[in-house]
Structure formats: structure tokens, C-alpha cells
Design an enzyme around this catalytic site. Structure first.
Site, PDB file in Angstrom:
ATOM      1  CB  CYS A 110      30.218  29.491 -35.549  1.00 40.00           C
ATOM      2  SG  CYS A 110      29.692  31.048 -34.820  1.00 40.00           S
ATOM      3  CD  GLU A 121      30.029  30.987 -30.471  1.00 35.42           C
ATOM      4  OE1 GLU A 121      30.483  32.066 -30.059  1.00 35.42           O
ATOM      5  OE2 GLU A 121      30.172  30.600 -31.639  1.00 35.42           O
ATOM      6  CG  HIS A 131      29.062  29.976 -40.036  1.00 31.38           C
ATOM      7  ND1 HIS A 131      28.095  29.710 -39.094  1.00 31.38           N
ATOM      8  CD2 HIS A 131      29.752  31.057 -39.587  1.00 31.38           C
ATOM      9  CE1 HIS A 131      28.199  30.589 -38.111  1.00 31.38           C
ATOM     10  NE2 HIS A 131      29.192  31.424 -38.389  1.00 31.38           N
TER      11      HIS A 131
END
Length: 385
Positions: A111, A79, A233
Site C-alpha cells: 500500500c 498491488e 493510510h
């Protein structure tokens, strides 16, 4: 046929700051950063580094003549793209000196896109088991100096080879993805720093983890005790803890405590680097494999999240030779040098960003194998050492 992650490698910048020092400079209790957020150090990005140089640096560690011969595709998930049209994968392919008969694309969904890249790569390998796909998750997380999000910045890249008969993790068939149109985090085309609603985003993250995990367990008939550990994550390490505790609640049994211990092991590297956006889950996976209690045959869960928002839960089986097919992250982190907060602020403000003028950077202080030399006629100029 088993398909999954064959090899993994990590790269970050050669500089970092201590977050206790940043806290002192910002007039904040250091415990807010080290305990409340769960971060100790943060990668600092010189203007001579970006996602292309970091991605190439990580990928270079994986390339052998045999891998290069079988490589069909490069997918870069990011990103932090450097061009609205041209894929960063094209630049990386050139820096690595790879054959022109290779597909090169870039993926975006905050993400989450590193996971999308792996799933797409699995499909390509299923079509031709002789091919290998190079997936690179590379990002630079920027929120601005002296902002609430400053402590969750970071930078780095994780490169992975996706192939048949993998040596690290054989990915299982069942996965659950979940997406909704939300505004918890975004970065308009005109901005170099992200906009985030932190409290809302944390709540969305926890909800997405619960939703995807619950549906995965329903579809497979598995239970939490079927997992040796779960990798999350980790935009900051406390986020993974919030997700896990949202499911475990007050459980204090052997399974719950094992998952908590494995989460701690998965956080080790992210605490030292900061937010990798698309690469954060996979640096967490590397940390779990190198610091946790993991053995061949173990099932690991993986929770991927990208704001905006999309989540996915899937699983994989650890393979016998996993330990020998991971780059030495501890060595990478030990090789860095500390910079002062004043130096960090100067480097932060020296990024190429969105300026249109020609720029030539001083390369003397950057010994990395790939560098961004500057910009000329609206084109980024890269050098391979």
C-alpha cells in the site's frame, strides 16, 4: 520552488454492499464491522472493472488540454497488477488517448507505493518545472468470501497531478521513510487473494507510525501542535485511530482532540468504499480536505504504510485554491447503487483472475466510461465508451 499535488480526483465502482447486511449474512454482530473495524459500506467490483478502468476513470477527471500538453510521465502505483511484465500505465495511457511521447511505469510495494510515486514525481518536476506527472494509485483489495479479511475489501483509484506551484498541497522537503523485511501481509504470484496476519500487521503499522513521526519531529524541530491534522493510510478506518492513539495515549488537551476530530473527518469516505490499498491514504486526504476544518496555510501530516513493510511520514502546506481542485467525492458515492450479498458473491466469483481461457463479458449492465470487455489470446481487451 513549491512542488506538490496540483489536483486530485477519485473513482470507484458503481456498486456497493451494506456491511450490516454482510454481517447478518455471516452471522456476525454488525457492531463488529461498523464499530470494531470502522466500516459502513464496501465497493463491489463487477468483472468488467479492474485497476486499469478505475485508474483511467479517475485520471480522466483531471485532464485538460493544458495538462495534457505538459504531461511527461504516468506512474501507476498498485498491488493489483494485471501483468507481471507490462505496466498498467501503458493501458491507461492508451485508454485516455494520450501522446506516445509519455513515460509510463508501474510501482509496487504493497500500500506504500502511491507515496513512492509522488516522491519520484517530485524529483521529475524538480528537473523540469514545466512538466506535470500523473500519479494514479489504483487497487482492488481481495481477501476471499467468508474470510476474516472480507470486511476490509474495497476498490477504487485516486489520481493526482504533481507539478510546480500546486493548487492543493505543497509538499515540504523533509520526509522520513522506514522499511523492514516482515511478513504481515503478502500475495504470492499464484494467488488472487492476499494472505494477512491481521493482529501482527496492526502492531507493525502502529510501530512504523511512531518511528517515522518521532524521527520527523526530531529532524524538523516541530511538535504535534504544528499540524492542523494528520491523514493516515486507512485499510480500515479503525487502523488510523489505533495509530493516532498509539502516540496520543491519554492526552485530552486541545491539540489531541483537534487531531482526533480531523482523523474522523478523514475517515468519512473510506468508511463508504473500503480498502483502496495504495489509494487509501490519498482518499483519506481528500476526505480531510473536504470534510475537516482545513484552511489555506495549514500544515497536514501524512502517514503512508505498506505491509512487508515500509512506512513514510511527510508533510505539506494546504494551498489557497485547494477546494476547487478536488473532484466531488460525495457525488461519486451518491451515484452508486446497492447490491444484495448474493449478487456481491456472484460478482466476486466472476472476476477474470488468473484464468487462461478466452472470456467475453456482458457489458450491458456497466455504464462506466472504460470497461474490461474480456480476454482473448491471453490479452485483456479494454473499451472506451
Amino acid at each position: 520552488m513549491k512542488i506538490g499535488i496540483d489536483r486530485m480526483a477519485f473513482a470507484t465502482t458503481d456498486q456497493y454492499i451494506e456491511l450490516t447486511e454482510l454481517a447478518e449474512k455471516r452471522g456476525v454482530d454488525p457492531n463488529k464491522y461498523t464499530i470494531g473495524i470502522g466500516q459502513d459500506r464496501q465497493a463491489v467490483v463487477p468483472p468488467t472493472q479492474d485497476i486499469v478502468t478505475l485508474g483511467a476513470r479517475a485520471a480522466k477527471k483531471l485532464l485538460t488540454p493544458d495538462v495534457t500538453r505538459r504531461l511527461s510521465t504516468i506512474i501507476v502505483a498498485t498491488e493489483s497488477g494485471i501483468d507481471n511484465s507490462k505496466a498498467s500505465a501503458i493501458y491507461i495511457k492508451h485508454l485516455l488517448g494520450l501522446d506516445d511521447y509519455i513515460r509510463a511505469v508501474e510501482l509496487k510495494e504493497a500500500c506504500y507505493s502511491g507515496t513512492a510515486a509522488i516522491q519520484f514525481a517530485r524529483g521529475l518536476v524538480a528537473l523540469n518545472s514545466q512538466e506535470t506527472v500523473l500519479v494514479i494509485a489504483a487497487d482492488i483489495a481481495r481477501y476471499g468470501l467468508n474470510t476474516p479479511g472480507e470486511v476490509t475489501q474495497g476498490a477504487g483509484a485516486v489520481a493526482m497531478l504533481i507539478s510546480a506551484d500546486p493548487h492543493v498541497l505543497a509538499i515540504e522537503p523533509t520526509s522520513v521513510s522506514y522499511s523492514r523485511d516482515l511478513m504481515d501481509f503478502w500475495r504470492p504470484l499464484y494467488a488472487t487473494e492476499a494472505i494477512v496476519d491481521g493482529k501482527y500487521s496492526t502492531g507493525v503499522y502502529v510501530d512504523f507510525f511512531k518511528n517515522t513521526l518521532t524521527r520527523y519531529l526530531q529532524r524538523t524541530g516541530r511538535r504535534l501542535d504544528d499540524f492542523a491534522g494528520i491523514a493516515f493510510h486507512l485499510p480500515f478506518t479503525k487502523m488510523g485511530k489505533k495509530g493516532l492513539e498509539g502516540v496520543l495515549q491519554d492526552r485530552d488537551d486541545a491539540v489531541a482532540n483537534r487531531l482526533r476530530d480531523q482523523l474522523t473527518a478523514s475517515q468519512v469516505y473510506c468508511r463508504q468504499v473500503g480498502n483502496l490499498y495504495t489509494g487509501s491514504l490519498y482518499l483519506g486526504l481528500m476526505s480531510l480536505l473536504q470534510n475537516g476544518q482545513v484552511k489555506p496555510g495549514d500544515r497536514l501530516g501524512l502517514f503512508s504504510y505498506g505491509s512487508g513493510a515500509e512506512g513514510e511520514f511527510y508533510s505539506g502546506i494546504v494551498q489557497p485554491a485547494f477546494a476547487e481542485n478536488l473532484s466531488d467525492v460525495k457525488e461519486d458515492l451518491a451515484d452508486r447503487h446497492r447490491v444484495s450479498i448474493d449478487e456481491y458473491e456472484q460478482l466476486f466469483n466472476s472476476q477474470l483472475g488468473m484464468q487462461t481461457a478466452d472470456v467475453q463479458f456482458d457489458l450491458q449492465n456497466d455504464d462506466a466510461p472504460f470497461v474490461l470487455a474480456g480476454q482473448k489470446d491471453h490479452q485483456r481487451i479494454y473499451q472506451r465508451r
